[in-house]
Design a protein around this motif. Sequence first.
Motif, PDB file in Angstrom:
ATOM      1  N   ALA A  59       0.825  -1.209   0.000  1.00 41.93           N
ATOM      2  CA  ALA A  59       0.000   0.000   0.000  1.00 41.93           C
ATOM      3  C   ALA A  59       0.856   1.254   0.000  1.00 41.93           C
ATOM      4  N   LYS A  60       1.984   1.227   0.674  1.00 45.86           N
ATOM      5  CA  LYS A  60       2.874   2.390   0.679  1.00 45.86           C
ATOM      6  C   LYS A  60       3.527   2.609  -0.679  1.00 45.86           C
ATOM      7  N   SER A  61       3.724   1.525  -1.416  1.00 46.44           N
ATOM      8  CA  SER A  61       4.341   1.647  -2.747  1.00 46.44           C
ATOM      9  C   SER A  61       3.331   2.035  -3.824  1.00 46.44           C
ATOM     10  N   ARG A  62       2.027   1.878  -3.491  1.00 45.65           N
ATOM     11  CA  ARG A  62       0.965   2.180  -4.458  1.00 45.65           C
ATOM     12  C   ARG A  62      -0.112   3.042  -3.794  1.00 45.65           C
ATOM     13  N   PRO A  63       0.234   4.231  -3.307  1.00 49.25           N
ATOM     14  CA  PRO A  63      -0.739   5.036  -2.559  1.00 49.25           C
ATOM     15  C   PRO A  63      -1.943   5.412  -3.412  1.00 49.25           C
ATOM     16  N   GLY A  64      -3.137   5.236  -2.813  1.00 46.24           N
ATOM     17  CA  GLY A  64      -4.373   5.638  -3.471  1.00 46.24           C
ATOM     18  C   GLY A  64      -4.841   4.737  -4.591  1.00 46.24           C
ATOM     19  N   THR A  65      -4.256   3.547  -4.726  1.00 45.27           N
ATOM     20  CA  THR A  65      -4.657   2.649  -5.815  1.00 45.27           C
ATOM     21  C   THR A  65      -5.356   1.383  -5.334  1.00 45.27           C
ATOM     22  N   LEU A  66      -5.147   1.002  -4.086  1.00 39.90           N
ATOM     23  CA  LEU A  66      -5.791  -0.205  -3.550  1.00 39.90           C
ATOM     24  C   LEU A  66      -7.135   0.170  -2.925  1.00 39.90           C
ATOM     25  N   THR A  67      -8.185  -0.537  -3.294  1.00 44.39           N
ATOM     26  CA  THR A  67      -9.523  -0.239  -2.785  1.00 44.39           C
ATOM     27  C   THR A  67      -9.929  -1.235  -1.712  1.00 44.39           C
ATOM     28  N   GLY A 121     -11.131   0.250   8.342  1.00 42.32           N
ATOM     29  CA  GLY A 121     -10.187   0.622   7.302  1.00 42.32           C
ATOM     30  C   GLY A 121      -9.555   1.984   7.533  1.00 42.32           C
ATOM     31  N   GLU A 122     -10.342   2.937   8.011  1.00 42.60           N
ATOM     32  CA  GLU A 122      -9.802   4.272   8.272  1.00 42.60           C
ATOM     33  C   GLU A 122      -8.767   4.227   9.397  1.00 42.60           C
ATOM     34  N   LEU A 123      -9.041   3.431  10.411  1.00 42.47           N
ATOM     35  CA  LEU A 123      -8.073   3.293  11.501  1.00 42.47           C
ATOM     36  C   LEU A 123      -6.796   2.621  10.994  1.00 42.47           C
ATOM     37  N   PHE A 124      -6.962   1.638  10.113  1.00 42.76           N
ATOM     38  CA  PHE A 124      -5.810   0.974   9.496  1.00 42.76           C
ATOM     39  C   PHE A 124      -4.985   1.996   8.709  1.00 42.76           C
ATOM     40  N   ASN A 125      -5.650   2.816   7.893  1.00 41.28           N
ATOM     41  CA  ASN A 125      -4.951   3.855   7.135  1.00 41.28           C
ATOM     42  C   ASN A 125      -4.146   4.763   8.055  1.00 41.28           C
ATOM     43  N   SER A 126      -4.807   5.216   9.127  1.00 49.21           N
ATOM     44  CA  SER A 126      -4.182   6.166  10.036  1.00 49.21           C
ATOM     45  C   SER A 126      -2.968   5.570  10.742  1.00 49.21           C
ATOM     46  N   MET A 127      -3.132   4.346  11.257  1.00 45.89           N
ATOM     47  CA  MET A 127      -2.058   3.731  12.033  1.00 45.89           C
ATOM     48  C   MET A 127      -0.920   3.227  11.155  1.00 45.89           C
ATOM     49  N   ALA A 128      -1.234   2.777   9.933  1.00 45.08           N
ATOM     50  CA  ALA A 128      -0.204   2.215   9.050  1.00 45.08           C
ATOM     51  C   ALA A 128       0.442   3.267   8.162  1.00 45.08           C
ATOM     52  N   VAL A 131      -8.352   3.146  -0.531  1.00 42.46           N
ATOM     53  CA  VAL A 131      -9.494   3.938  -0.995  1.00 42.46           C
ATOM     54  C   VAL A 131     -10.794   3.220  -0.644  1.00 42.46           C
ATOM     55  N   HIS A 132     -11.660   3.899   0.073  1.00 43.33           N
ATOM     56  CA  HIS A 132     -12.885   3.295   0.560  1.00 43.33           C
ATOM     57  C   HIS A 132     -13.950   3.215  -0.524  1.00 43.33           C
ATOM     58  N   VAL A 133     -14.606   2.038  -0.622  1.00 42.62           N
ATOM     59  CA  VAL A 133     -15.753   1.827  -1.509  1.00 42.62           C
ATOM     60  C   VAL A 133     -16.908   1.328  -0.639  1.00 42.62           C
ATOM     61  N   PRO A 134     -17.980   2.114  -0.458  1.00 44.20           N
ATOM     62  CA  PRO A 134     -19.061   1.720   0.451  1.00 44.20           C
ATOM     63  C   PRO A 134     -20.074   0.793  -0.195  1.00 44.20           C
TER      64      PRO A 134
END
Length: 323
Positions: free
Chosen positions: A148-156, A168-175, A180-183
């Motif tokens: 995810a760090k090597s491909r920012p904003g591309t994994l959904t 997922g948001e907590l994962f983003n923040s901590m990692a 990218v969130h898809v509801p």
Amino acid sequence: MLQVWRATALGAVAVLGIGHPPVTSSQSYPVKPVRILVGFAPGGSTDTISRIIAPRLSERLGQQVIVDNRPGAAGNLAAELAARAAPDGYTVFMASASHSINASLYPKLSFDAIKDFTAITQVTSSPFILVVHPSIPVKNTRELITLAKSRPGTLTYGSGGASSQLAGELFNSMAGVKLVHVPYKSSGPAATDLLGGQIAIMFSAPPAVMAQIAAGKLRALGVTSLKPLSNLPEVPPIAASGLNGYEVNSWSGLLGPASVPREAIVRLHADVAHVMGLAEIRNRLPPLGIEPSTNTPEEFAAYLRADVTKWAKVVRDSGAQVH
């Protein structure tokens, strides 16, 4: 989807005497069918739980138990219907952790997540499972973070409600990554798209993905609890595999509108607790990654208040928004 179970027991179980007036002037609660509102589509975790317990609860109550799916707005549609229902114990809401999160995630709700409801009992608890499509070249959480760090904003990542979104948001923040969130309206449709490769990742309620994990159609990387699931012992906690301190636990529980008569609360609590203690239920839920977990109305009310406070901080700190 609406489904009805008819009681097979002819007699109703006696109600505890608690010094409050009966629900009707001549008969004790319940005297007509009870409706359980579910805020997500069929196939999701709260729907699965409701449909597993409804037949046995119907037998205990001596009345029909109707599971009424009202998906929409991350569970808020069903919550609003429950909050506005007659406070007589005949309409209850199978709430989940999304209910606590929505209080902060949706700033213009027409109801108060605490004040407009009566706590009856918690029903279950469970973690989410972090799963990926097999095409994603990772085997564990550490590798996912690196990718995810090597491909920012591309994994959904897909979510079936506010609680899995916040996982997922907590994962983003901590990692320090940007998935990218898809509801979705529930975990069932999200899991379908994950299987089809339309999304890459999901923080899923266990029932929606357990069979696919077993069949090798999805790859489980971790669980959001601090301990592995008993039936997935090989899948480690996310906190122990690359993201120290990460924990998200989900729950389900019954809420009624504010001011439900005490007689109805006591009866529903007692009968749900009985059903959740049945060997049939206790053997059926853990393979789905769900643990029976009941408490008193007072304990559940306190738990709900604490959960709303907890998730308000996560929403604020993560900057999570409704999409």
